[in-house]
Design an enzyme around this catalytic site. Structure first.
Site, short mmCIF file in Angstrom:
data_model
loop_
_atom_site.label_atom_id
_atom_site.label_comp_id
_atom_site.label_asym_id
_atom_site.label_seq_id
_atom_site.Cartn_x
_atom_site.Cartn_y
_atom_site.Cartn_z
N ASP A 122 0.87 -1.16 0.00
CA ASP A 122 0.00 0.00 0.00
C ASP A 122 0.90 1.21 0.00
O ASP A 122 1.60 1.50 0.98
CB ASP A 122 -0.93 0.04 1.22
CG ASP A 122 -2.00 1.12 1.01
OD1 ASP A 122 -1.94 1.82 -0.02
OD2 ASP A 122 -2.89 1.27 1.86
C1 BGC Z 1 -4.59 3.66 0.19
C2 BGC Z 1 -4.97 2.53 -0.73
C3 BGC Z 1 -4.96 3.01 -2.16
C4 BGC Z 1 -3.58 3.56 -2.47
C5 BGC Z 1 -3.41 4.03 -3.91
C6 BGC Z 1 -3.30 4.33 -0.25
O1 BGC Z 1 -3.04 5.46 0.50
O2 BGC Z 1 -4.47 3.16 1.51
O3 BGC Z 1 -6.22 2.01 -0.37
O4 BGC Z 1 -5.29 1.96 -3.03
O5 BGC Z 1 -3.33 4.66 -1.61
O6 BGC Z 1 -4.13 5.15 -4.18
#
Ligand code: BGC
Length: 751
Positions: free
Chosen positions: A292
């Site tokens: 993530d």
């Molecule tokens: C979030 C994810 C998301 C990713 C990409 C992160 O900050 O926790 O859920 O898919 O960003 O945008």
């Protein structure tokens, strides 16, 4: 993960499963000989840097005018240093980037394009928590199917969804993105979403790879504070948090995303137990794992890596295949392989998984498969998608309160006052993570009400106050407007950005001075309906006493304004049921229906029992709660037997009658309680539900079946299975008001 606490028996079960699944993994990874040859040939030709490039995901900068690629990243694509891009949109733009990859890079490996397609793409659907309240798996699957059709027409071939984190703490803003507090329902929804995004064949141009996130237990963040630590027992992890992820694997999900949090001391992004032992060895997952965002870099502040270099090593060895945005693999991995710190076969394994995903998407056959401008024109915001978004929004709404049956309103009321900060807002209807959705597209609730009422009806409006500001300056006008009207519709709640990521709240009542506004309007003493817009349960105890009806509209999406109008004015009879409890106050959190009984269950006459001295234990609205414009009566709960054996099926039936004057849909819920197990069991667990449509005065017999497998759980020794004993059965329209029965499970085999 502490293995020492685990019994030998659990370890034995685990090891046997590991062998079986590992074999199926190896066989499953290369099911197609042509794919195997292409990928193995490519791996043979790739330099170490090119391999690491496939393990690297960068974002395309999103400027107001659209996506913009940093010159450095363009160069990375050309030189094979970056195999995946996210936040790049439109058929034209993704084609431009893909062209660089397949025409200018040495090995011409296509890029994979990821995006947060969370609840719709351009046509925004209700937030996932709202959709969950429909309890309608076919509709949820269709919602994701439509999202995939639109996103894939704009060049996207991978979504960072579904989020399948079970969440029992409404302070956590990300409850908006999940399916609520229940694991049984969470598993069904997880499967429906994966099927919706991926369809039945990933190589079709309108399917996209799904990503089960955030692995794991992210929803257990202490204090509901986003990114915070999670410390749960192995039993709770396996019983509550992991099953929806396993369900995703069973549904064939193509990718997994690690969670930001540490889990019982080990950050998920460096958690070999989760990422390799459970995910691949136990469950047989054969897709790839992405971080993530910068969660590899974050291992340093987590305090398990001295620097980013060490963080990269821990992640890759734990089983993380792709580094999102952090650039750690790109910087350090090659040196670590050359120094023998990271084995080359681990790199090859990660690259293979990623190349297989690209193959399955059909990108090797036609890298421009997803970049079709005609399809984009035809599919994006297609009228059929908008019509479905309207349906989904109506299905998702939950009627929380309806005193004196004030709802539905008649369309010929002379004067209606629409008051509140969310009446004329359009972007807020979309909710958090409406990534590609246009905030100007929705028709506001106010305009939708004007459209639905009979000609000649006067619709008055006053904002009253802002969503979060403290000014009361609009109150006077709001009161005067209310005085003029025959009925008042209050549009109140949260701003769309108040839930979702990094939007934890310690106070989850109506924000700003909205409670004061509600109170001021109540002094007018007119019939009042509150329509709530929010991404989480709110502690609206005060509100319940000041208004007659409350409709929970959530953040309902592009067609949300019209959906509210159709429900309020009775074109649609609401049938949504809560999938997350509404607390009376923040002090009750965590509150969820499937709690344990404790050794001193609540007894109002006995001080020394498990309760609060200032409020009841029960939530304001329980799990499964939701009213209708009609009423349903439950009677005649019948169990086919008082005793069942291990191989028997228990049939449970109940009569449900529509006692009102309007046709309606009821979600009949079945719960079970294991009275005494080898470990304490929840006071109720959802085991099934059926939706029934009933005309006025119509009665239907609703039947359920239960067998010993449905009663299985992680027993004392962590083996999975049922135990003999007595059980209680509950059937009703919510988790609190039920008809109850009893049966015994007899087991021939010793446990
Ligand atoms: C979030 C994810 C998301 C990713 C990409 C992160 O900050 O926790 O859920 O898919 O960003 O945008």
């Amino acid at each position: 993960m502490n293995w020492s606490s685990t019994s030998m028996r659990f370890k034995r079960c685990f090891c046997t499963l590991m062998v079986v699944f590992s074999l199926s993994c190896v066989i499953g990874l290369f099911a197609d000989p042509k794919m195997e040859k292409t990928i193995n040939d490519l791996l043979g030709k790739m330099t170490l840097e090119e391999k690491i490039g496939q393990m690297t995901l960068y974002t395309s900068g999103w400027a107001t005018t659209g996506a913009k690629m940093d010159d450095n990243y363009m160069d990375y694509i050309k030189t094979g240093k970056c195999g995946a891009i996210f936040n790049a949109l439109t058929a034209e733009y993704t084609k431009k980037l893909q062209k660089v990859a397949v025409e200018s890079s040495r090995l011409k490996i296509p890029l994979i394009f990821g995006y947060d397609v969370i609840h719709g793409h351009r046509t925004i659907m209700p937030i996932p928590l709202a959709e969950a309240c429909s309890w309608d798996m076919a509709a949820i699957e269709k919602s994701c199917r439509i999202a995939a059709i639109e996103a894939s027409a704009e060049g996207i071939n991978w979504t960072f969804a579904p989020m399948v984190d079970i969440a029992r703490d409404p302070r956590w803003g990300r409850v908006a993105e999940g399916s609520g507090e229940d694991t049984y329902l969470g598993c069904l929804i997880a499967k429906a979403r994966v099927k919706g995004f991926q369809g039945d064949d990933l190589s079709k141009p309108d399917t996209i790879i799904a990503c089960a996130k955030h692995y794991a237990a992210y929803g257990g963040a202490q204090g509901g504070r986003d990114y915070n630590s999670v410390d749960v027992s192995e039993r709770t992890l396996f019983e509550t948090y992991l099953p929806p992820f396993k369900a995703c694997v069973e549904a064939g999900v193509g990718s997994f995303m690690t969670a930001f949090n540490d889990l019982s001391g080990v950050p998920c992004t460096a958690n070999k137990f989760l990422l390799t032992k459970v995910l691949h060895d136990l469950w047989g997952f054969n897709g790839f794992v992405v971080t993530d965002y910068t969660s590899i870099n974050e291992l340093v502040p987590h305090g398990i890596a001295a620097n980013e270099e060490e963080a990269g090593k821990l992640s890759v060895l734990a089983g993380v295949d792709m580094d999102m945005e952090g650039g750690v693999y790109m910087k350090y991995l090659a040196k670590q392989v050359k120094d023998g710190i990271v084995p080359m076969n681990r790199i090859d394994e990660a690259v293979k998984r990623i190349l297989i995903a690209k193959w399955k998407l059909g990108l090797f056959e036609d890298p421009y498969r997803y970049c079709d401008e005609n399809r984009q024109r035809e599919m994006v915001l297609n009228p059929k998608h908008l019509a479905f978004s309207l349906e989904m929004a109506k299905k998702s709404m939950v009627l929380l309160q309806n005193e004196k049956n004030i709802l539905p309103l008649r369309k010929d009321i002379k004067k209606i006052a629409v008051i509140g900060p969310l009446a004329s807002s359009t972007e807020d209807l979309l909710g958090s993570w409406h990534a590609a959705g246009d905030g100007k597209k929705p028709v506001s609730v106010l305009d939708s009400i004007k459209e639905i009422v009979n000609p000649g009806v006067e619709v008055l409006y006053a904002q009253g106050c802002d969503i979060t500001e403290s000014s009361h300056s609009g109150f006077q006008k709001a009161i005067e407007t209310a005085k003029e009207a025959d009925v008042i519709i209050l549009t109140i709640g949260e701003r769309e950005s108040m839930s979702g990521e990094a939007s934890s709240r310690s106070d989850i009542d109506l924000p700003g001075v909205q409670n004061d506004l509600v109170e001021a309007i109540a002094t007018v003493k007119k019939p009042t309906v509150a329509v709530l817009f929010n991404g989480r349960p709110l502690t609206i105890t005060k509100l319940t006493k000041k208004v007659d009806a409350i409709l929970e509209a959530w953040f309902p999406g592009t067609m949300g304004g019209k959906a509210v109008a159709e429900v309020v004015f009775g074109d649609y009879n609401p049938s949504g049921k809560l999938t997350i409890s509404f607390p009376r106050s923040v002090g009750q959190i965590p509150i969820y229906y499937n709690m344990k009984n404790t050794g001193r269950p609540i007894d109002p006459k006995n001080k020394y029992t498990s309760k609060y001295i200032d409020i009841p234990n029960t939530p304001l609205y329980p799990f499964g709660w939701g009213l209708s414009y009609t009423t349903f009566k439950y009677s005649g709960l019948t169990l086919s037997s008082k005793t069942i054996g291990e191989k028997d099926v228990l049939k449970i039936s109940v009569d449900v009658k529509n006692e009102g004057k309007m046709g309606g849909e009821e979600t009949v819920q079945l719960y079970v309680r294991n009275i005494a197990g080898s470990v304490t069991r929840p006071v109720k667990e959802l085991k099934g539900y059926k939706k029934v449509q009933l005309n006025p005065s119509e009665t239907k017999k609703v039947e359920f079946e239960l067998n010993s497998n449905d009663l299985a759980f992680y027993r004392f020794d962590m083996s999975w299975g049922p135990e003999a004993g007595n059980f209680e059965v509950f059937v009703g329209g919510n988790s609190q008001e039920t008809l109850n029965g009893k049966f015994e499970l007899k087991m021939a085999s010793a446990q």
